[in-house]
Motif scaffolding. Structure first.
Motif, short mmCIF file in Angstrom:
data_model
loop_
_atom_site.label_atom_id
_atom_site.label_comp_id
_atom_site.label_asym_id
_atom_site.label_seq_id
_atom_site.Cartn_x
_atom_site.Cartn_y
_atom_site.Cartn_z
N ALA A 6 -9.35 3.30 10.68
CA ALA A 6 -8.14 2.77 10.03
C ALA A 6 -8.52 1.75 8.97
CB ALA A 6 -7.23 2.14 11.07
N GLN A 7 -7.71 1.67 7.97
CA GLN A 7 -7.95 0.72 6.88
C GLN A 7 -7.49 -0.67 7.28
OE1 GLN A 7 -9.45 1.39 3.84
NE2 GLN A 7 -9.93 3.30 4.89
N PRO A 8 -8.13 -1.70 6.73
CA PRO A 8 -7.65 -3.05 6.99
C PRO A 8 -6.26 -3.24 6.37
CG PRO A 8 -9.59 -3.09 5.56
CD PRO A 8 -9.31 -1.66 5.90
N LEU A 9 -5.47 -4.09 6.98
CA LEU A 9 -4.14 -4.40 6.48
C LEU A 9 -4.27 -5.27 5.24
CD1 LEU A 9 -1.09 -4.18 7.18
CD2 LEU A 9 -1.35 -6.36 8.36
N GLU A 10 -3.41 -5.06 4.27
CA GLU A 10 -3.41 -5.91 3.08
C GLU A 10 -2.69 -7.21 3.44
OE1 GLU A 10 -2.60 -4.23 -0.72
OE2 GLU A 10 -3.12 -2.23 0.00
N SER A 11 -3.40 -8.05 4.18
CA SER A 11 -2.82 -9.26 4.76
C SER A 11 -2.19 -10.19 3.73
CB SER A 11 -3.88 -10.02 5.55
OG SER A 11 -4.39 -9.22 6.58
N PHE A 12 -2.81 -10.31 2.57
CA PHE A 12 -2.27 -11.20 1.54
C PHE A 12 -0.86 -10.75 1.13
CE2 PHE A 12 -1.52 -12.29 -2.92
CZ PHE A 12 -1.61 -13.67 -2.84
N ARG A 13 -0.71 -9.47 0.88
CA ARG A 13 0.61 -8.96 0.48
C ARG A 13 1.62 -9.04 1.62
NH1 ARG A 13 -1.08 -3.61 -3.01
NH2 ARG A 13 -2.12 -4.75 -4.66
N VAL A 14 1.20 -8.66 2.81
CA VAL A 14 2.10 -8.69 3.96
C VAL A 14 2.52 -10.13 4.24
CG1 VAL A 14 2.25 -8.26 6.44
CG2 VAL A 14 1.23 -6.54 4.94
N SER A 15 1.61 -11.07 4.13
CA SER A 15 1.93 -12.48 4.36
C SER A 15 2.98 -12.99 3.39
CB SER A 15 0.66 -13.33 4.25
OG SER A 15 -0.24 -12.98 5.28
N ARG A 16 2.84 -12.63 2.15
CA ARG A 16 3.84 -13.05 1.15
C ARG A 16 5.21 -12.47 1.48
NH1 ARG A 16 1.99 -13.59 -4.89
NH2 ARG A 16 4.15 -14.21 -4.86
N LEU A 17 5.24 -11.21 1.91
CA LEU A 17 6.52 -10.59 2.26
C LEU A 17 7.14 -11.25 3.49
CD1 LEU A 17 5.49 -6.86 1.70
CD2 LEU A 17 7.14 -8.17 0.34
N LEU A 18 6.34 -11.47 4.51
CA LEU A 18 6.86 -12.07 5.74
C LEU A 18 7.35 -13.50 5.50
CD1 LEU A 18 4.24 -10.75 8.29
CD2 LEU A 18 6.64 -10.08 8.14
N SER A 19 6.64 -14.25 4.69
CA SER A 19 7.07 -15.62 4.41
C SER A 19 8.36 -15.65 3.59
CB SER A 19 5.97 -16.43 3.73
OG SER A 19 5.68 -15.92 2.46
N SER A 20 8.69 -14.53 2.97
CA SER A 20 9.94 -14.40 2.20
C SER A 20 11.05 -13.74 3.03
CB SER A 20 9.70 -13.58 0.93
OG SER A 20 8.76 -14.22 0.11
N SER A 21 10.82 -13.63 4.33
CA SER A 21 11.79 -13.01 5.25
C SER A 21 12.06 -11.54 4.94
CB SER A 21 13.10 -13.79 5.27
OG SER A 21 12.89 -15.09 5.75
N ALA A 22 11.03 -10.83 4.50
CA ALA A 22 11.16 -9.39 4.27
C ALA A 22 10.79 -8.65 5.55
CB ALA A 22 10.24 -8.95 3.14
N LEU A 23 11.35 -7.48 5.72
CA LEU A 23 10.97 -6.60 6.81
C LEU A 23 9.85 -5.70 6.30
CD1 LEU A 23 14.47 -5.68 8.23
CD2 LEU A 23 12.73 -7.15 9.28
N VAL A 24 8.79 -5.58 7.08
CA VAL A 24 7.61 -4.84 6.64
C VAL A 24 7.41 -3.63 7.54
CG1 VAL A 24 5.10 -4.93 6.33
CG2 VAL A 24 6.51 -6.93 5.75
N VAL A 25 7.31 -2.45 6.90
CA VAL A 25 6.94 -1.21 7.57
C VAL A 25 5.63 -0.79 6.92
CG1 VAL A 25 7.54 1.20 7.99
CG2 VAL A 25 9.33 -0.55 8.01
N SER A 26 4.60 -0.64 7.73
CA SER A 26 3.27 -0.38 7.20
C SER A 26 2.63 0.82 7.88
CB SER A 26 2.38 -1.60 7.43
OG SER A 26 1.04 -1.34 7.07
N GLU A 27 1.78 1.50 7.12
CA GLU A 27 0.95 2.53 7.72
C GLU A 27 0.01 1.83 8.70
OE1 GLU A 27 -1.85 6.28 6.37
OE2 GLU A 27 -1.03 4.94 4.85
N ARG A 28 -0.43 2.56 9.73
CA ARG A 28 -1.32 1.99 10.73
C ARG A 28 -2.52 1.35 10.05
NH1 ARG A 28 -0.32 3.40 16.18
NH2 ARG A 28 -1.65 1.57 16.38
N ALA A 29 -2.97 0.26 10.64
CA ALA A 29 -4.14 -0.46 10.15
C ALA A 29 -5.13 -0.56 11.30
CB ALA A 29 -3.73 -1.85 9.67
N CYS A 30 -6.25 -1.18 11.07
CA CYS A 30 -7.23 -1.32 12.15
C CYS A 30 -6.62 -2.18 13.26
CB CYS A 30 -8.54 -1.90 11.64
SG CYS A 30 -8.46 -3.60 11.10
N ALA A 31 -7.10 -1.98 14.46
CA ALA A 31 -6.51 -2.62 15.65
C ALA A 31 -6.49 -4.13 15.55
CB ALA A 31 -7.28 -2.17 16.89
#
Length: 105
Positions: A6-31
């Protein structure tokens, strides 16, 4: 570090979305990444992304806002600088450094 196909999660992008109260649906990432973001984002295999997205999108606006708010609050707590430094072991490192410095004087 991810030890799977599995690919690593794009944590930087996901973090920005979560801190903006966005809902995130992502393809599976590494465990390891999925574990860090457990309860903050919805993970699904590529073949199920549309289904998971529709499950979120079909909730009422109030439900989506409530979920997003809860996730943003959990994200803020879990990824606060103090929490990150503690998980990285910095507090223990500083404690040991202070203890070793104190014992030399």
């Amino acid at each position: 570090k991810c030890n799977s196909a599995a690919q690593p999660l794009e944590s930087f992008r996901v973090s920005r979305l979560l801190s903006s109260s966005a809902l995130v649906v992502s393809e599976r990432a590494c465990a390891a990444d999925e574990h860090e973001f457990e309860g903050l984002a919805d993970f699904a295999a590529a073949a199920r992304l549309a289904e998971v997205y529709l499950g979120v999108a079909n909730k009422s606006r109030a439900e989506r806002e409530a979920i997003a708010g809860e996730r943003a609050a959990r994200f803020a707590t879990r990824f606060a600088p103090e929490a990150l430094l503690r998980r990285a072991g910095v507090d223990a490192l500083l404690h040991d450094l202070i203890a070793s410095t104190s014992s030399k004087t």
